[in-house]
Scaffold this motif. Structure first.
Motif, mmCIF file in Angstrom:
data_model
loop_
_atom_site.group_PDB
_atom_site.id
_atom_site.type_symbol
_atom_site.label_atom_id
_atom_site.label_comp_id
_atom_site.label_asym_id
_atom_site.label_seq_id
_atom_site.Cartn_x
_atom_site.Cartn_y
_atom_site.Cartn_z
ATOM 1 N N THR A 1 13.877 3.418 6.591
ATOM 2 C CA THR A 1 12.703 3.988 7.237
ATOM 3 C C THR A 1 11.424 3.288 6.795
ATOM 4 O O THR A 1 11.391 2.646 5.739
ATOM 5 N N GLY A 2 10.384 3.437 7.595
ATOM 6 C CA GLY A 2 9.092 2.879 7.237
ATOM 7 C C GLY A 2 8.199 3.878 6.518
ATOM 8 O O GLY A 2 7.096 3.541 6.104
ATOM 9 N N ARG A 3 8.660 5.108 6.366
ATOM 10 C CA ARG A 3 7.844 6.133 5.710
ATOM 11 C C ARG A 3 8.058 6.099 4.206
ATOM 12 O O ARG A 3 8.929 5.401 3.691
ATOM 13 N N SER A 4 7.259 6.881 3.486
ATOM 14 C CA SER A 4 7.353 6.905 2.025
ATOM 15 C C SER A 4 8.623 7.625 1.605
ATOM 16 O O SER A 4 9.126 8.516 2.301
ATOM 17 N N LEU A 5 9.127 7.253 0.440
ATOM 18 C CA LEU A 5 10.357 7.867 -0.066
ATOM 19 C C LEU A 5 10.144 9.344 -0.375
ATOM 20 O O LEU A 5 11.024 10.169 -0.115
ATOM 21 N N ILE A 6 8.967 9.698 -0.866
ATOM 22 C CA ILE A 6 8.729 11.084 -1.260
ATOM 23 C C ILE A 6 8.741 12.030 -0.060
ATOM 24 O O ILE A 6 9.366 13.097 -0.114
ATOM 25 N N THR A 7 8.109 11.652 1.051
ATOM 26 C CA THR A 7 8.118 12.543 2.222
ATOM 27 C C THR A 7 9.493 12.548 2.884
ATOM 28 O O THR A 7 9.906 13.556 3.448
ATOM 29 N N ARG B 1 -1.013 7.128 15.442
ATOM 30 C CA ARG B 1 0.153 6.257 15.600
ATOM 31 C C ARG B 1 -0.220 4.786 15.444
ATOM 32 O O ARG B 1 0.598 3.969 15.047
ATOM 33 N N SER B 2 -1.472 4.472 15.761
ATOM 34 C CA SER B 2 -1.918 3.086 15.598
ATOM 35 C C SER B 2 -1.964 2.689 14.122
ATOM 36 O O SER B 2 -1.984 1.508 13.789
ATOM 37 N N PHE B 3 -1.983 3.697 13.239
ATOM 38 C CA PHE B 3 -2.010 3.444 11.800
ATOM 39 C C PHE B 3 -0.621 3.126 11.259
ATOM 40 O O PHE B 3 -0.490 2.577 10.162
ATOM 41 N N LEU B 4 0.421 3.521 12.013
ATOM 42 C CA LEU B 4 1.775 3.407 11.497
ATOM 43 C C LEU B 4 2.153 1.948 11.292
ATOM 44 O O LEU B 4 1.760 1.069 12.047
ATOM 45 N N GLY B 5 2.938 1.721 10.290
ATOM 46 C CA GLY B 5 3.310 0.369 9.855
ATOM 47 C C GLY B 5 3.527 0.444 8.367
ATOM 48 O O GLY B 5 4.660 0.411 7.879
ATOM 49 N N PRO B 6 2.435 0.583 7.600
ATOM 50 C CA PRO B 6 2.602 0.916 6.183
ATOM 51 C C PRO B 6 3.064 2.365 6.040
ATOM 52 O O PRO B 6 3.001 3.153 6.985
ATOM 53 N N ILE C 1 18.830 4.716 0.367
ATOM 54 C CA ILE C 1 17.662 4.964 1.207
ATOM 55 C C ILE C 1 16.663 3.846 0.947
ATOM 56 O O ILE C 1 16.221 3.648 -0.193
ATOM 57 N N TYR C 2 16.342 3.107 2.001
ATOM 58 C CA TYR C 2 15.332 2.049 1.925
ATOM 59 C C TYR C 2 14.077 2.589 2.597
ATOM 60 O O TYR C 2 14.090 2.908 3.789
ATOM 61 N N SER C 3 13.001 2.718 1.832
ATOM 62 C CA SER C 3 11.782 3.350 2.341
ATOM 63 C C SER C 3 10.713 2.319 2.657
ATOM 64 O O SER C 3 10.889 1.111 2.428
ATOM 65 N N GLY C 4 9.584 2.814 3.176
ATOM 66 C CA GLY C 4 8.507 1.930 3.605
ATOM 67 C C GLY C 4 7.674 1.412 2.453
ATOM 68 O O GLY C 4 7.824 1.817 1.299
ATOM 69 N N SER C 5 6.772 0.521 2.791
ATOM 70 C CA SER C 5 5.887 -0.093 1.806
ATOM 71 C C SER C 5 4.448 0.291 2.116
ATOM 72 O O SER C 5 4.040 0.352 3.274
ATOM 73 N N LYS C 6 3.666 0.514 1.067
ATOM 74 C CA LYS C 6 2.254 0.817 1.271
ATOM 75 C C LYS C 6 1.482 -0.412 1.739
ATOM 76 O O LYS C 6 0.354 -0.294 2.213
ATOM 77 N N ASP C 7 2.113 -1.588 1.649
ATOM 78 C CA ASP C 7 1.428 -2.830 2.022
ATOM 79 C C ASP C 7 1.548 -3.167 3.500
ATOM 80 O O ASP C 7 0.838 -4.052 3.981
ATOM 81 N N GLY C 8 2.452 -2.493 4.218
ATOM 82 C CA GLY C 8 2.589 -2.790 5.644
ATOM 83 C C GLY C 8 4.029 -2.697 6.100
ATOM 84 O O GLY C 8 4.909 -2.238 5.362
ATOM 85 N N VAL C 9 4.279 -3.113 7.344
ATOM 86 C CA VAL C 9 5.626 -3.055 7.917
ATOM 87 C C VAL C 9 6.587 -3.865 7.042
ATOM 88 O O VAL C 9 6.327 -5.027 6.737
ATOM 89 N N GLU D 1 1.320 6.583 2.288
ATOM 90 C CA GLU D 1 0.455 6.220 1.168
ATOM 91 C C GLU D 1 -0.396 5.005 1.518
ATOM 92 O O GLU D 1 -1.603 4.967 1.238
ATOM 93 N N GLY D 2 0.219 4.030 2.154
ATOM 94 C CA GLY D 2 -0.512 2.830 2.551
ATOM 95 C C GLY D 2 -1.604 3.130 3.566
ATOM 96 O O GLY D 2 -2.686 2.536 3.525
ATOM 97 N N ILE D 3 -1.307 4.063 4.466
ATOM 98 C CA ILE D 3 -2.310 4.455 5.456
ATOM 99 C C ILE D 3 -3.512 5.091 4.761
ATOM 100 O O ILE D 3 -4.664 4.798 5.088
ATOM 101 N N CYS D 4 -3.235 5.963 3.787
ATOM 102 C CA CYS D 4 -4.324 6.607 3.048
ATOM 103 C C CYS D 4 -5.148 5.583 2.268
ATOM 104 O O CYS D 4 -6.381 5.653 2.241
#
Length: 218
Positions: free
Chosen positions: A104-110, A40-45, A128-136, A48-51
């Motif tokens: 959402t902050g998650r990826s569009l694909i998931t 959970r500490s990784f959440l933000g991007p 649908i507005y999805s998250g960014s791999k660059d961060g919050v 994909e961004g986390i990976c």
């Protein structure tokens, strides 16, 4: 109120179990040490961004593909069906004439994978507005919503579950209803940071949104 934006994780679905399961699988596959405090500490991007952050640009793309594979494999056993009261609420908002979007902050694909497996027609949401791999990026997404719909800040409200959601909405100067029926954040902190705007149960959320719909027709 002219537009309601709703979060996905922790708001529409209780999904943190699958995040832990999938990232544990991926980290083990790539022989990467699992964080002591979990993922959970990784959440933000986005995922994909986390990976990419954890494994670097080349291995990160491979890790994200593995994540998607595990996400599909373990979805049904990790994410329960969406509560029927929440589904009814979405349709009630849509039928009221208020714009309804998923932000959402998650990826569009998931996100799309989940909507498909859970049987929720994506067309219920106008966008649908999805998250960014660059961060919050929820503050940026909210700003884009205002631009896309040509609305004022007071015309929209967000429904989310986290303290970070409150911070993003404050930065965007947008009101937020905080929910805690999946117990994803500290309740006392939610109530301190967003007083009189925290719903501890789905029924409380339904009641609050019903009032918003009623007020919008005045």
């Amino acid at each position: 109120m002219k537009l309601i934006a709703i979060d996905f994780d922790g708001t529409l679905v209780d999904s943190f179990k699958i995040i832990d399961v999938c990232f544990t699988k991926v980290f083990n596959d790539f022989h990467k040490e699992i964080p002591i405090d979990g993922f959970r500490s990784f959440l933000g991007p986005s995922e994909e961004g986390i990976c990419l952050k954890a494994f670097g640009p080349i291995e990160g793309e491979k890790a994200f593909k593995d994540y998607i594979k595990y996400y599909k494999e373990f979805h049904k056993q990790c994410i329960p069906p969406i509560d029927s009261r929440l589904i009814d609420l979405l349709y009630k908002i849509k039928q009221s004439g208020i714009h309804l979007i998923l932000l959402t902050g998650r990826s569009l694909i998931t996100c799309k994978i989940s909507l498909d497996i859970l049987g929720l027609d994506p067309s219920i949401f106008e966008k649908i507005y999805s998250g960014s791999k660059d961060g919050v990026n929820k503050c940026d997404s909210l700003a884009q919503v205002l631009k896309d719909y040509n609305l004022k800040n007071e015309d929209i409200i967000y429904i989310g579950d986290s303290l970070r959601d409150i911070e993003s909405c404050r930065n965007a100067d947008v009101k937020i209803i905080s929910v805690n029926y999946y117990h994803t954040a500290n309740l006392e902190k939610l109530e301190a940071y967003n007083p009189n705007m925290v719903c501890k149960t789905i029924d409380e959320l339904v009641k609050k949104v019903d009032q918003i719909i009623k007020d919008s027709k005045k």
